[in-house]
Each structure stands twice: as structure tokens, then as C-alpha cells.
Design a protein around this motif. Structure first.
Motif, PDB file in Angstrom:
ATOM      1  N   THR A 174      65.854  25.828  82.786  1.00  0.00           N
ATOM      2  CA  THR A 174      65.374  25.683  81.410  1.00  0.00           C
ATOM      3  C   THR A 174      66.522  26.131  80.514  1.00  0.00           C
ATOM      4  O   THR A 174      67.380  26.906  80.945  1.00  0.00           O
ATOM      5  CB  THR A 174      64.166  26.595  81.083  1.00  0.00           C
ATOM      6  N   TYR A 175      66.542  25.647  79.277  1.00  0.00           N
ATOM      7  CA  TYR A 175      67.538  26.125  78.329  1.00  0.00           C
ATOM      8  C   TYR A 175      67.019  27.382  77.643  1.00  0.00           C
ATOM      9  O   TYR A 175      67.728  28.361  77.445  1.00  0.00           O
ATOM     10  CB  TYR A 175      67.838  25.037  77.290  1.00  0.00           C
ATOM     11  N   TRP A 176      65.721  27.323  77.330  1.00  0.00           N
ATOM     12  CA  TRP A 176      65.091  28.356  76.509  1.00  0.00           C
ATOM     13  C   TRP A 176      64.554  29.496  77.376  1.00  0.00           C
ATOM     14  O   TRP A 176      63.729  29.271  78.258  1.00  0.00           O
ATOM     15  CB  TRP A 176      63.963  27.705  75.702  1.00  0.00           C
ATOM     16  N   LYS A 177      65.029  30.725  77.112  1.00  0.00           N
ATOM     17  CA  LYS A 177      64.541  31.933  77.789  1.00  0.00           C
ATOM     18  C   LYS A 177      64.407  31.772  79.313  1.00  0.00           C
ATOM     19  O   LYS A 177      63.307  31.956  79.867  1.00  0.00           O
ATOM     20  CB  LYS A 177      63.193  32.373  77.201  1.00  0.00           C
ATOM     21  N   PRO A 178      65.506  31.449  80.001  1.00  0.00           N
ATOM     22  CA  PRO A 178      65.400  31.243  81.458  1.00  0.00           C
ATOM     23  C   PRO A 178      65.083  32.517  82.232  1.00  0.00           C
ATOM     24  O   PRO A 178      64.729  32.461  83.412  1.00  0.00           O
ATOM     25  CB  PRO A 178      66.781  30.699  81.848  1.00  0.00           C
ATOM     26  N   ARG A 179      65.177  33.673  81.554  1.00  0.00           N
ATOM     27  CA  ARG A 179      64.883  34.940  82.237  1.00  0.00           C
ATOM     28  C   ARG A 179      63.404  35.290  82.268  1.00  0.00           C
ATOM     29  O   ARG A 179      63.011  36.310  82.829  1.00  0.00           O
ATOM     30  CB  ARG A 179      65.653  36.097  81.563  1.00  0.00           C
ATOM     31  N   ARG A 180      62.586  34.440  81.659  1.00  0.00           N
ATOM     32  CA  ARG A 180      61.143  34.700  81.753  1.00  0.00           C
ATOM     33  C   ARG A 180      60.738  34.736  83.242  1.00  0.00           C
ATOM     34  O   ARG A 180      61.278  33.972  84.036  1.00  0.00           O
ATOM     35  CB  ARG A 180      60.358  33.579  81.056  1.00  0.00           C
ATOM     36  N   PRO A 181      59.784  35.602  83.600  1.00  0.00           N
ATOM     37  CA  PRO A 181      59.382  35.685  85.015  1.00  0.00           C
ATOM     38  C   PRO A 181      58.993  34.313  85.585  1.00  0.00           C
ATOM     39  O   PRO A 181      59.383  33.970  86.692  1.00  0.00           O
ATOM     40  CB  PRO A 181      58.180  36.637  84.986  1.00  0.00           C
ATOM     41  N   PHE A 182      58.216  33.540  84.804  1.00  0.00           N
ATOM     42  CA  PHE A 182      57.840  32.196  85.239  1.00  0.00           C
ATOM     43  C   PHE A 182      58.136  31.237  84.085  1.00  0.00           C
ATOM     44  O   PHE A 182      57.265  30.945  83.261  1.00  0.00           O
ATOM     45  CB  PHE A 182      56.370  32.163  85.666  1.00  0.00           C
ATOM     46  N   ALA A 183      59.381  30.792  84.029  1.00  0.00           N
ATOM     47  CA  ALA A 183      59.864  30.023  82.863  1.00  0.00           C
ATOM     48  C   ALA A 183      59.497  28.551  82.993  1.00  0.00           C
ATOM     49  O   ALA A 183      60.351  27.693  83.178  1.00  0.00           O
ATOM     50  CB  ALA A 183      61.367  30.203  82.719  1.00  0.00           C
ATOM     51  N   MET A 184      58.208  28.283  82.935  1.00  0.00           N
ATOM     52  CA  MET A 184      57.762  26.882  83.033  1.00  0.00           C
ATOM     53  C   MET A 184      56.614  26.629  82.070  1.00  0.00           C
ATOM     54  O   MET A 184      55.947  27.553  81.608  1.00  0.00           O
ATOM     55  CB  MET A 184      57.346  26.557  84.465  1.00  0.00           C
ATOM     56  N   ASP A 185      56.410  25.363  81.786  1.00  0.00           N
ATOM     57  CA  ASP A 185      55.324  24.936  80.918  1.00  0.00           C
ATOM     58  C   ASP A 185      53.988  25.039  81.663  1.00  0.00           C
ATOM     59  O   ASP A 185      53.944  25.022  82.904  1.00  0.00           O
ATOM     60  CB  ASP A 185      55.567  23.483  80.491  1.00  0.00           C
ATOM     61  N   MET A 186      52.919  25.126  80.875  1.00  0.00           N
ATOM     62  CA  MET A 186      51.557  25.167  81.419  1.00  0.00           C
ATOM     63  C   MET A 186      51.287  24.022  82.396  1.00  0.00           C
ATOM     64  O   MET A 186      50.481  24.169  83.322  1.00  0.00           O
ATOM     65  CB  MET A 186      50.598  25.053  80.223  1.00  0.00           C
ATOM     66  N   ALA A 187      51.953  22.894  82.192  1.00  0.00           N
ATOM     67  CA  ALA A 187      51.704  21.707  83.028  1.00  0.00           C
ATOM     68  C   ALA A 187      52.435  21.784  84.358  1.00  0.00           C
ATOM     69  O   ALA A 187      52.272  20.906  85.207  1.00  0.00           O
ATOM     70  CB  ALA A 187      52.131  20.443  82.284  1.00  0.00           C
ATOM     71  N   GLY A 188      53.220  22.829  84.586  1.00  0.00           N
ATOM     72  CA  GLY A 188      54.118  22.888  85.731  1.00  0.00           C
ATOM     73  C   GLY A 188      53.614  23.645  86.941  1.00  0.00           C
ATOM     74  O   GLY A 188      54.367  23.828  87.908  1.00  0.00           O
ATOM     75  N   PHE A 189      52.354  24.099  86.931  1.00  0.00           N
ATOM     76  CA  PHE A 189      51.876  24.864  88.089  1.00  0.00           C
ATOM     77  C   PHE A 189      50.364  24.736  88.256  1.00  0.00           C
ATOM     78  O   PHE A 189      49.647  24.425  87.303  1.00  0.00           O
ATOM     79  CB  PHE A 189      52.237  26.350  87.942  1.00  0.00           C
ATOM     80  N   ALA A 190      49.902  25.007  89.482  1.00  0.00           N
ATOM     81  CA  ALA A 190      48.468  25.092  89.771  1.00  0.00           C
ATOM     82  C   ALA A 190      48.245  26.300  90.668  1.00  0.00           C
ATOM     83  O   ALA A 190      49.155  26.734  91.373  1.00  0.00           O
ATOM     84  CB  ALA A 190      47.979  23.825  90.473  1.00  0.00           C
ATOM     85  N   VAL A 191      47.035  26.853  90.604  1.00  0.00           N
ATOM     86  CA  VAL A 191      46.731  28.112  91.278  1.00  0.00           C
ATOM     87  C   VAL A 191      45.507  27.934  92.177  1.00  0.00           C
ATOM     88  O   VAL A 191      44.527  27.293  91.772  1.00  0.00           O
ATOM     89  CB  VAL A 191      46.430  29.226  90.236  1.00  0.00           C
ATOM     90  N   ASN A 192      45.541  28.496  93.363  1.00  0.00           N
ATOM     91  CA  ASN A 192      44.358  28.476  94.223  1.00  0.00           C
ATOM     92  C   ASN A 192      43.203  29.224  93.538  1.00  0.00           C
ATOM     93  O   ASN A 192      43.389  30.328  93.023  1.00  0.00           O
ATOM     94  CB  ASN A 192      44.682  29.113  95.571  1.00  0.00           C
ATOM     95  N   LEU A 193      42.034  28.616  93.556  1.00  0.00           N
ATOM     96  CA  LEU A 193      40.851  29.193  92.897  1.00  0.00           C
ATOM     97  C   LEU A 193      40.573  30.624  93.368  1.00  0.00           C
ATOM     98  O   LEU A 193      40.205  31.497  92.578  1.00  0.00           O
ATOM     99  CB  LEU A 193      39.637  28.304  93.204  1.00  0.00           C
ATOM    100  N   HIS A 194      40.763  30.864  94.656  1.00  0.00           N
ATOM    101  CA  HIS A 194      40.456  32.167  95.240  1.00  0.00           C
ATOM    102  C   HIS A 194      41.197  33.299  94.533  1.00  0.00           C
ATOM    103  O   HIS A 194      40.669  34.407  94.366  1.00  0.00           O
ATOM    104  CB  HIS A 194      40.811  32.143  96.731  1.00  0.00           C
ATOM    105  N   ARG A 195      42.425  33.005  94.118  1.00  0.00           N
ATOM    106  CA  ARG A 195      43.271  34.009  93.449  1.00  0.00           C
ATOM    107  C   ARG A 195      42.606  34.588  92.186  1.00  0.00           C
ATOM    108  O   ARG A 195      42.769  35.756  91.855  1.00  0.00           O
ATOM    109  CB  ARG A 195      44.593  33.334  93.079  1.00  0.00           C
ATOM    110  N   PHE A 196      41.856  33.750  91.477  1.00  0.00           N
ATOM    111  CA  PHE A 196      41.193  34.208  90.243  1.00  0.00           C
ATOM    112  C   PHE A 196      40.048  35.169  90.550  1.00  0.00           C
ATOM    113  O   PHE A 196      39.612  35.919  89.678  1.00  0.00           O
ATOM    114  CB  PHE A 196      40.684  33.012  89.432  1.00  0.00           C
ATOM    115  N   PHE A 197      39.553  35.133  91.800  1.00  0.00           N
ATOM    116  CA  PHE A 197      38.484  36.046  92.196  1.00  0.00           C
ATOM    117  C   PHE A 197      39.046  37.334  92.784  1.00  0.00           C
ATOM    118  O   PHE A 197      38.381  38.357  92.776  1.00  0.00           O
ATOM    119  CB  PHE A 197      37.542  35.336  93.175  1.00  0.00           C
ATOM    120  N   GLU A 198      40.279  37.258  93.284  1.00  0.00           N
ATOM    121  CA  GLU A 198      40.939  38.469  93.770  1.00  0.00           C
ATOM    122  C   GLU A 198      41.430  39.332  92.612  1.00  0.00           C
ATOM    123  O   GLU A 198      41.490  40.550  92.717  1.00  0.00           O
ATOM    124  CB  GLU A 198      42.150  38.093  94.628  1.00  0.00           C
TER     125      GLU A 198
END
Ligand code: UGA
Ligand code: MN
Length: 254
Positions: free
Chosen positions: A158-182
Motif C-alpha cells: 500500500t502507499y498509504w500508512k503501510p505500517r498499519r497492523p492490517f493495512a488493507m481495505d474492508m473488502a480485502g479479508f474474511a473471517v471464520n464465524l467461530h472467531r467472533f464467538f471466541e
């Protein structure tokens, strides 16, 4: 594995066009549950009718963004984050309405105006913890993407703030449902610096870089585009009213 897609949406002239385009993509995706969260004090008739006729599995929710968090018309669009309370309400709904003992799933934050390849939904379906992939037309670049070395994500292109822990747009990832319950406290938050919404959620879910699962051929294919729809000018509505006493017929839904 059910895909739970969380879509914040707000009233504007282009809304039904965006929802039509998105829903007709989603009709081609098996085993999907669409959570649509309106940014409004109550559910609008337009979205209620639209959803009841769209032939998808859906849940319709609403929560209004308070005025002090809402962009004013003169504000630059990056000033305040959008969709924060809407996505949090959807997460709250999932945690309170899904039986995690019996339901396997994956959660993806799908804004109403992006463009999604059908291939993306199959890439994310077997997400174990968090899967990631490139996003096109974003961050002032042709694309932003996770940098993959020996099959593992090590950095962010990324050009902008590449040091962010997860420097990606909202559209760039998906999460296993179980994780939200943990990690039941994990959510989006207004009190974080610009560009840190994705990072604050994933840190709340205790995700580490080594957990990330690179998809789309080791992050070499673009399967989602951060398209943005031009704001339509409706200036001739006013002119018509002035000259002829009426504009277009408000009974005709747009
Ligand atoms: C970028 C990111 O892609 C978004 O995921 C992020 O929420 C946003 O920046 C941000 O700065 O918060 P961008 O295209 O600039 O996206 O944002 P929009 O598409 O205008 O809004 C993101 C989502 O929130 C859309 O689904 C939109 O309908 C919804 N939204 C927007 C609301 O619910 N309320 C609003 O007042 C504005
Ligand atoms: Mn957008």
C-alpha cells in the motif's frame, strides 16, 4: 460453510441501483446469508420491499449514525469512517442469533458499491481464521495487496500508512464465524486513527500475521474492486419545479 455477508447501506438516489447490482451477483452464490444494515432510524420501505422481493436469504437491520459522526456535504470523504455502527450491529446480531455449535460460517464485509467476482466467494468459503486477497482500484493505486513470501503474508503493498497492523481495505479479508464467538468484544470503533478500522477489528479478534491465509493464487489475482459510484446530479428536478411547478413523480420509486 455459510457465507455471512454484512452490508451497510444508506439512503441516496443510487441506493436501489447499487443493491440491485449487488443482489444479482449474490443470487449466483450458494449458501449465503445477507445481513443488510440500513443507516437509518427505522427500516425504509424501499429497502424492506427490495429485500422481500430479492429471493436471497437475508436479515434486515437498521441503526442510524449519530449526526456528529456523519459526513457533512463539504467534508472530504476520508474525514469520518462509515458503516461502523452498522457493521457492529450485524456482529451483535450474529453473536446473539447464530447457534455456533451447529453453524459453520465465514463473515465478509461487503459494501454496497464494490464489484465482486463470483470467484471471490469460493476463495473465502474455506477460511480457517482470516483469509486475505488483493483489492483493485483502491488507496490511490491500481490495487493494494498483502505481500506474500513462501506462502505467508509478511507485509502490505500500500502507499498509504503501510505500517498499519492490517493495512488493507474492508473488502480485502474474511473471517471464520467461530472467531467472533471466541472473542466476543471484538468490534469496530470510532476512537481509532484514520485507516485503522480493519486493524482494530482484527486485533480484537487476536489475529496474528501468521494466521493470515493468502487467497486468489497467493494474492496475485484481483477478484474485488473498490468501485465508487459517481454522485448523480439532479439539478434539473429543481429547475423543473421552478418552471413547471413539478419535477419527476415521487410515486415512481428510483
Ligand atoms: C472505504 C472503505 O472501502 C469502506 O469499507 C469504509 O467504510 C470507508 O472507506 C470509510 O472510510 O469508512 P468508501 O467507498 O469511501 O469506502 O465508502 P462508502 O462506500 O461510501 O461507504 C462504505 C459503506 O458504508 C457502504 O456500504 C455505504 O452504503 C455505507 N454507508 C455510507 C453508510 O452506511 N452510511 C453513510 O452515511 C455512508
Ligand atoms: Mn465504497
Amino acid at each position: 460453510n455459510t457465507l455471512f455477508l454484512i452490508t451497510p447501506t444508506h439512503t441516496r438516489p443510487e441506493q436501489k441501483a447499487e443493491l440491485t447490482r449487488l443482489s444479482q451477483t449474490l443470487l449466483l452464490v450458494p449458501n449465503l446469508h445477507w445481513i443488510v444494515v440500513e443507516d437509518s432510524a427505522s427500516k425504509t420501505l424501499l429497502v424492506s420491499k427490495f429485500l422481500s422481493e430479492c429471493s436471497l436469504n437475508y436479515t434486515h437491520l437498521n441503526v442510524k449514525t449519530p449526526d456528529n459522526y456523519k459526513l457533512q456535504s463539504k467534508d472530504p470523504n476520508w474525514l469520518k469512517p462509515r458503516g461502523v455502527l452498522q457493521r457492529n450491529l450485524a456482529l451483535h446480531w450474529l453473536r446473539n442469533n447464530i447457534d455456533i455449535q451447529t453453524q459453520k460460517g465465514v463473515v465478509y464485509f461487503a459494501d454496497d458499491d464494490n464489484t465482486y467476482s463470483l470467484k471471490l466467494f469460493e476463495e473465502m468459503r474455506d477460511t480457517k481464521i482470516v483469509s486475505v486477497w488483493p483489492v483493485g482500484l483502491v488507496g490511490g493505486l491500481r490495487y493494494e495487496k498483502p505481500i506474500v513470501n513462501n506462502g505467508k503474508v509478511t507485509q502490505w503493498f500500500t502507499y498509504w500508512k503501510p505500517r498499519r497492523p492490517f493495512a488493507m481495505d474492508m473488502a480485502g479479508f474474511a473471517v471464520n464465524l467461530h472467531r467472533f464467538f471466541e472473542f466476543k468484544e471484538a468490534k469496530f470503533d470510532y476512537n481509532v486513527p484514520r485507516g485503522y478500522q480493519e486493524s482494530v477489528l482484527l486485533q480484537g479478534l487476536q489475529v496474528k500475521m501468521t494466521d493470515l491465509e493468502p487467497k486468489a493464487e497467493l494474492c496475485t489475482k484481483i477478484l474485488v474492486w473498490h468501485t465508487r459510484t459517481e454522485k448523480t446530479k439532479l439539478k434539473n428536478e429543481e429547475r423543473m419545479k421552478m418552471q413547471f411547478g413539478h419535477g419527476s413523480d415521487p410515486q415512481i420509486e428510483l
